[in-house]
Design a protein around this motif. Structure first.
Motif, mmCIF file in Angstrom:
data_model
loop_
_atom_site.group_PDB
_atom_site.id
_atom_site.type_symbol
_atom_site.label_atom_id
_atom_site.label_comp_id
_atom_site.label_asym_id
_atom_site.label_seq_id
_atom_site.Cartn_x
_atom_site.Cartn_y
_atom_site.Cartn_z
ATOM 1 N N VAL A 285 1.907 -17.295 1.379
ATOM 2 C CA VAL A 285 1.936 -15.979 0.752
ATOM 3 C C VAL A 285 1.752 -14.925 1.840
ATOM 4 O O VAL A 285 0.771 -14.961 2.585
ATOM 5 C CB VAL A 285 0.831 -15.837 -0.307
ATOM 6 C CG1 VAL A 285 0.810 -14.414 -0.864
ATOM 7 C CG2 VAL A 285 1.034 -16.840 -1.433
ATOM 8 N N LEU A 286 2.713 -14.040 1.945
ATOM 9 C CA LEU A 286 2.621 -12.902 2.855
ATOM 10 C C LEU A 286 2.226 -11.679 2.043
ATOM 11 O O LEU A 286 2.922 -11.312 1.095
ATOM 12 C CB LEU A 286 3.959 -12.660 3.558
ATOM 13 C CG LEU A 286 4.070 -11.361 4.374
ATOM 14 C CD1 LEU A 286 3.115 -11.376 5.561
ATOM 15 C CD2 LEU A 286 5.516 -11.134 4.836
ATOM 16 N N VAL A 287 1.109 -11.077 2.402
ATOM 17 C CA VAL A 287 0.664 -9.859 1.730
ATOM 18 C C VAL A 287 0.980 -8.670 2.627
ATOM 19 O O VAL A 287 0.521 -8.587 3.769
ATOM 20 C CB VAL A 287 -0.840 -9.896 1.408
ATOM 21 C CG1 VAL A 287 -1.288 -8.562 0.806
ATOM 22 C CG2 VAL A 287 -1.144 -11.025 0.437
ATOM 23 N N VAL A 288 1.782 -7.761 2.091
ATOM 24 C CA VAL A 288 2.167 -6.547 2.810
ATOM 25 C C VAL A 288 1.449 -5.374 2.169
ATOM 26 O O VAL A 288 1.678 -5.053 1.007
ATOM 27 C CB VAL A 288 3.694 -6.328 2.736
ATOM 28 C CG1 VAL A 288 4.069 -4.996 3.373
ATOM 29 C CG2 VAL A 288 4.429 -7.480 3.392
ATOM 30 N N GLY A 289 0.552 -4.758 2.914
ATOM 31 C CA GLY A 289 -0.147 -3.571 2.438
ATOM 32 C C GLY A 289 0.346 -2.338 3.167
ATOM 33 O O GLY A 289 0.445 -2.338 4.400
ATOM 34 N N ILE A 290 0.686 -1.290 2.418
ATOM 35 C CA ILE A 290 1.195 -0.047 3.000
ATOM 36 C C ILE A 290 0.342 1.117 2.497
ATOM 37 O O ILE A 290 0.106 1.235 1.288
ATOM 38 C CB ILE A 290 2.665 0.194 2.617
ATOM 39 C CG1 ILE A 290 3.547 -0.953 3.099
ATOM 40 C CG2 ILE A 290 3.170 1.528 3.186
ATOM 41 C CD1 ILE A 290 4.973 -0.914 2.545
ATOM 42 N N GLY A 291 -0.117 1.941 3.406
ATOM 43 C CA GLY A 291 -0.842 3.152 3.039
ATOM 44 C C GLY A 291 -0.227 4.353 3.719
ATOM 45 O O GLY A 291 -0.047 4.344 4.949
ATOM 46 N N LEU A 292 0.137 5.377 2.943
ATOM 47 C CA LEU A 292 0.771 6.571 3.499
ATOM 48 C C LEU A 292 0.121 7.819 2.927
ATOM 49 O O LEU A 292 -0.116 7.915 1.719
ATOM 50 C CB LEU A 292 2.265 6.602 3.165
ATOM 51 C CG LEU A 292 3.178 5.640 3.912
ATOM 52 C CD1 LEU A 292 4.585 5.708 3.327
ATOM 53 C CD2 LEU A 292 3.204 5.967 5.399
ATOM 54 N N ASN A 293 -0.152 8.786 3.783
ATOM 55 C CA ASN A 293 -0.639 10.090 3.351
ATOM 56 C C ASN A 293 0.551 10.881 2.813
ATOM 57 O O ASN A 293 1.449 11.231 3.578
ATOM 58 C CB ASN A 293 -1.276 10.849 4.514
ATOM 59 C CG ASN A 293 -2.385 10.071 5.185
ATOM 60 O OD1 ASN A 293 -3.074 9.294 4.532
ATOM 61 N ND2 ASN A 293 -2.544 10.264 6.483
ATOM 62 N N VAL A 294 0.553 11.169 1.534
ATOM 63 C CA VAL A 294 1.717 11.804 0.919
ATOM 64 C C VAL A 294 1.476 13.294 0.692
ATOM 65 O O VAL A 294 2.056 14.130 1.366
ATOM 66 C CB VAL A 294 2.102 11.092 -0.393
ATOM 67 C CG1 VAL A 294 3.350 11.737 -1.004
ATOM 68 C CG2 VAL A 294 2.371 9.610 -0.128
#
Length: 321
Positions: free
Chosen positions: A203-212
């Motif tokens: 299982v590959l967990v991709v976490g993305i966080g962006l200041n919108v």
């Protein structure tokens, strides 16, 4: 869901709503509403409070909308979804999807308006005001090579650049190994984790966080948000759907023979460290080097002060500039 976040959808940026009306709707007392507003303000939500009139948001917020997100996703993404969890608040989207591992070929996705324990690389805290950023994690099980899994944060970075350009037209850059930048200011980052044996479709967990539409307050670094850079308010649902669509396209390309090489070449086009003097931090030691791009495995190539060229990987060091 923490109770105070029930208040946010009831607040308008166009007109005031009385404390009593909010209390009646939420079936709480007016002092409770006042305390919740104060807590939202402490977390970075700008709320006007006027005696005799009530409360009003200083600016609009973009709340997550499940139906809108689903309408914007490609058919390929929706067919792969085993879970799409849209939460008001969550401790960690990465932790949530790790607890919901998908079957082979399927995805588990979690996103939230607020994340209590957001973190970046090496466990650093990263918390944004409620309903201001995109915080999404996708747990996927795809037939990827060990090299592709190793370079996953770089591949996802390219997908993030494409999604941002699609929604805002901004030409953002990538800082090895997993940060998103614009002209020296940090916009967000990628956090990838593996669960299982890399040789057995983990299982590959991709976490993305962006200041919108706002950036986390109180950080000791130059940061930015897409709203300020683009000059317009951004619907987080649009950006979230674009991110998931681009992530699917990226993973599909990775299964092709030359997929990883193509991505690493494209990553190099966005490399904001190229030919820069940077500081490598490993444990308590520091070293000044010049960044020279990445190799075929996604490792950072550097020239040290003696002129010797070598590679380093993201598990070994942090890079300061």
């Amino acid at each position: 869901m923490k109770s105070l976040y029930r208040l946010l959808p009831l607040l308008s940026h166009q007109q005031f709503t009385s404390g009593q009306a909010l209390a009646d709707e939420l079936q709480v007392t007016r002092p409770t509403v006042s305390n919740w507003v104060a807590e939202l303000v402490a977390q970075g939500v700008d709320v006007y409070s006027v005696k005799g009139r009530g409360y009003r948001l200083a600016e609009p917020v973009s709340l997550l909308d499940r139906e809108r997100i689903l309408s914007l996703l490609s058919g390929e993404v929706t067919r792969r979804l085993s879970v799409l969890d849209i939460r008001t608040d969550v401790d960690s989207t990465n932790a949530w999807v790790l607890a919901q591992p998908p079957a082979p070929g399927r995805w588990s996705v979690c996103t939230a308006d607020y994340q209590h324990q957001g973190r970046g690389r090496r466990g650093r805290a990263w918390q944004s005001p409620p309903a201001s950023s995109v915080m999404v994690s996708a747990a996927v099980r795809e037939s990827l090579t060990g090299d592709a899994l190793y370079a996953a944060s770089l591949v996802v970075g390219v997908a993030v650049v494409r999604a941002i350009r699609q929604i805002t037209t901004l030409s953002v850059a990538l800082k090895w190994p997993n940060d998103i930048y614009y002209e020296g200011r940090k916009l967000g980052g990628v956090l990838c984790e593996l669960q299982g044996n890399p040789l057995d479709q983990p299982v590959l967990v991709v976490g993305i966080g962006l200041n919108v539409n706002a950036a986390p307050p109180g950080l000791d670094r130059d940061i930015a948000c897409l709203r300020d850079l683009s000059g317009r308010f951004i619907d987080r649902n649009d950006l979230l759907a674009a991110l998931l669509n681009e992530l699917h396209s990226a993973l599909a390309r990775l299964t092709q023979p030359a997929g990883l090489a193509d991505f690493l070449r494209e990553w190099s086009e966005y490399d904001c460290l190229w030919n820069r003097s940077v500081t490598l931090v490993q444990g308590s030691g520091q070293e000044t080097v010049v960044a020279r791009g990445i190799d075929a495995q996604g490792q950072l190539i550097v020239d040290d002060e003696s002129g010797q060229r070598r590679t380093v990987n993201g598990g070994e060091v942090s890079v300061l500039w």
